[in-house]
Design an enzyme around this catalytic site. Structure first.
Site, PDB file in Angstrom:
ATOM      1  N   ARG A   1      41.935  39.099  46.333  1.00 43.70           N
ATOM      2  CA  ARG A   1      42.190  38.139  45.245  1.00 43.70           C
ATOM      3  C   ARG A   1      43.261  38.694  44.298  1.00 43.70           C
ATOM      4  NH1 ARG A   1      36.315  37.562  43.148  1.00 43.70           N
ATOM      5  NH2 ARG A   1      37.126  36.131  41.581  1.00 43.70           N
TER       6      ARG A   1
ATOM      7  N   ARG B   1      47.999  28.151  39.614  1.00 44.71           N
ATOM      8  CA  ARG B   1      47.959  29.472  40.225  1.00 44.71           C
ATOM      9  C   ARG B   1      49.139  29.704  41.162  1.00 44.71           C
ATOM     10  NH1 ARG B   1      42.051  30.330  39.913  1.00 44.71           N
ATOM     11  NH2 ARG B   1      41.472  32.410  40.595  1.00 44.71           N
TER      12      ARG B   1
ATOM     13  N   LYS C   1      38.735  34.764  31.508  1.00 48.13           N
ATOM     14  CA  LYS C   1      39.172  33.382  31.273  1.00 48.13           C
ATOM     15  C   LYS C   1      37.986  32.445  31.006  1.00 48.13           C
ATOM     16  CE  LYS C   1      41.520  32.894  35.175  1.00 48.13           C
ATOM     17  NZ  LYS C   1      41.359  34.210  35.845  1.00 48.13           N
TER      18      LYS C   1
ATOM     19  N   ARG D   1      28.184  35.332  43.059  1.00 49.12           N
ATOM     20  CA  ARG D   1      29.384  34.907  43.780  1.00 49.12           C
ATOM     21  C   ARG D   1      29.721  35.885  44.892  1.00 49.12           C
ATOM     22  NH1 ARG D   1      34.069  33.079  39.625  1.00 49.12           N
ATOM     23  NH2 ARG D   1      35.291  33.560  41.487  1.00 49.12           N
TER      24      ARG D   1
ATOM     25  N   ARG E   1      29.908  41.857  37.486  1.00 42.59           N
ATOM     26  CA  ARG E   1      29.615  40.425  37.359  1.00 42.59           C
ATOM     27  C   ARG E   1      28.856  39.908  38.578  1.00 42.59           C
ATOM     28  NH1 ARG E   1      34.474  36.091  36.497  1.00 42.59           N
ATOM     29  NH2 ARG E   1      34.673  36.126  38.744  1.00 42.59           N
TER      30      ARG E   1
HETATM   31  P1  AMP Z   1      38.110  31.435  39.996  1.00 45.04           P
HETATM   32  O1  AMP Z   1      36.752  30.903  39.660  1.00 45.04           O
HETATM   33  O2  AMP Z   1      39.188  30.910  39.103  1.00 45.04           O
HETATM   34  O3  AMP Z   1      38.128  32.928  40.139  1.00 45.04           O
HETATM   35  O4  AMP Z   1      38.460  30.855  41.461  1.00 45.04           O
HETATM   36  C1  AMP Z   1      37.688  31.191  42.589  1.00 45.04           C
HETATM   37  C2  AMP Z   1      38.450  30.839  43.845  1.00 45.04           C
HETATM   38  O5  AMP Z   1      38.689  29.429  43.894  1.00 45.04           O
HETATM   39  C3  AMP Z   1      39.831  31.476  43.978  1.00 45.04           C
HETATM   40  O6  AMP Z   1      39.770  32.792  44.501  1.00 45.04           O
HETATM   41  C4  AMP Z   1      40.511  30.495  44.933  1.00 45.04           C
HETATM   42  O7  AMP Z   1      40.067  30.692  46.251  1.00 45.04           O
HETATM   43  C5  AMP Z   1      39.972  29.155  44.467  1.00 45.04           C
HETATM   44  N1  AMP Z   1      40.828  28.564  43.416  1.00 45.04           N
HETATM   45  C6  AMP Z   1      40.515  28.385  42.095  1.00 45.04           C
HETATM   46  N2  AMP Z   1      41.536  27.819  41.437  1.00 45.04           N
HETATM   47  C7  AMP Z   1      42.532  27.644  42.337  1.00 45.04           C
HETATM   48  C8  AMP Z   1      43.855  27.140  42.271  1.00 45.04           C
HETATM   49  N3  AMP Z   1      44.380  26.723  41.124  1.00 45.04           N
HETATM   50  N4  AMP Z   1      44.581  27.126  43.420  1.00 45.04           N
HETATM   51  C9  AMP Z   1      44.079  27.539  44.577  1.00 45.04           C
HETATM   52  N5  AMP Z   1      42.850  28.054  44.721  1.00 45.04           N
HETATM   53  C10 AMP Z   1      42.074  28.116  43.606  1.00 45.04           C
END
Ligand code: AMP
Length: 189
Positions: free
Chosen positions: A146, A89, A14, A134, A128
């Protein structure tokens, strides 16, 4: 305006594809994960709260996430449209986004879902982790959580867009350019 939701499991590409879509269509990129990480780095209250969920691979509560996203849209000002990356999400997030955009006489144009199988995603995230730094990428049990959260809480949010015929599934396996071409073909159609 062209408002896109880029959907798919963690590690489906993404972020990478968002950067290319921003370049092609001149959109504003809003990644809730990136915004949370910036808050963690800045040691804000929001960052402290978010970190306690992110470190476990859980979702940050809807209310907090929705308020933050809406504030970011307001902040963006004049734009050709948005790419929402990692948001919505959950079903309540999808409903809130719909209501919020309607209030601005806007709507989601398309949800593009990058389809990548779990085993491939786990491989990509472990790779990654070497560059991303991360913590949530470095530990396979957190990655698996996740994915579990994705299948149990997030995948259902696609239904919201399927019902209004705005959902398009895109094969997320291939080179960056191959996947990008599949995405813009759907957008330009
Ligand atoms: P990402 O960078 O999109 O993989 O997001 C990393 C982490 O941020 C996720 O595993 C969640 O803990 C949190 N997070 C990101 N976007 C959301 C969302 N829309 N709703 C809830 N938690 C989120």
């Amino acid at each position: 305006m062209l408002n896109l939701v880029l959907f798919g499991p963690p590690g489906s590409g993404k972020g990478t594809q968002s950067a290319k879509l921003v370049e092609k269509y001149g959109l504003t990129h809003l990644s809730t994960g990136d915004i949370f990480r910036a808050n963690i780095k800045g040691e804000t209250d929001l960052g402290k709260l978010a970190k306690s969920y992110i470190d476990k691979g859980e979702l940050v509560p809807d209310e907090v996430t929705i308020n933050m996203l809406e504030a970011e849209v307001e902040k963006a000002g004049e734009t050709k449209g948005f790419i929402f990356d990692g948001f919505p999400r959950t079903v309540p997030q999808a409903e809130a986004l719909d209501k919020f955009l309607n209030g601005r006489n806007e709507t989601i144009s398309l949800m593009l879902e990058l389809e990548v199988a779990d085993d491939e995603v786990v491989k990509r995230l472990i790779l990654r982790a070497k560059d991303s730094g991360r913590a949530d990428d470095a530990d396979e049990s957190i990655i698996r959580n996740r994915l579990k959260v994705y299948h149990e809480q997030t995948a259902v949010a696609a239904q919201f867009y399927k019902e209004s015929n705005k959902h398009r599934g895109v094969n997320g396996i291939g080179t960056i350019d191959e996947v990008f071409q599949r995405l813009w073909t759907e957008i330009d159609a």
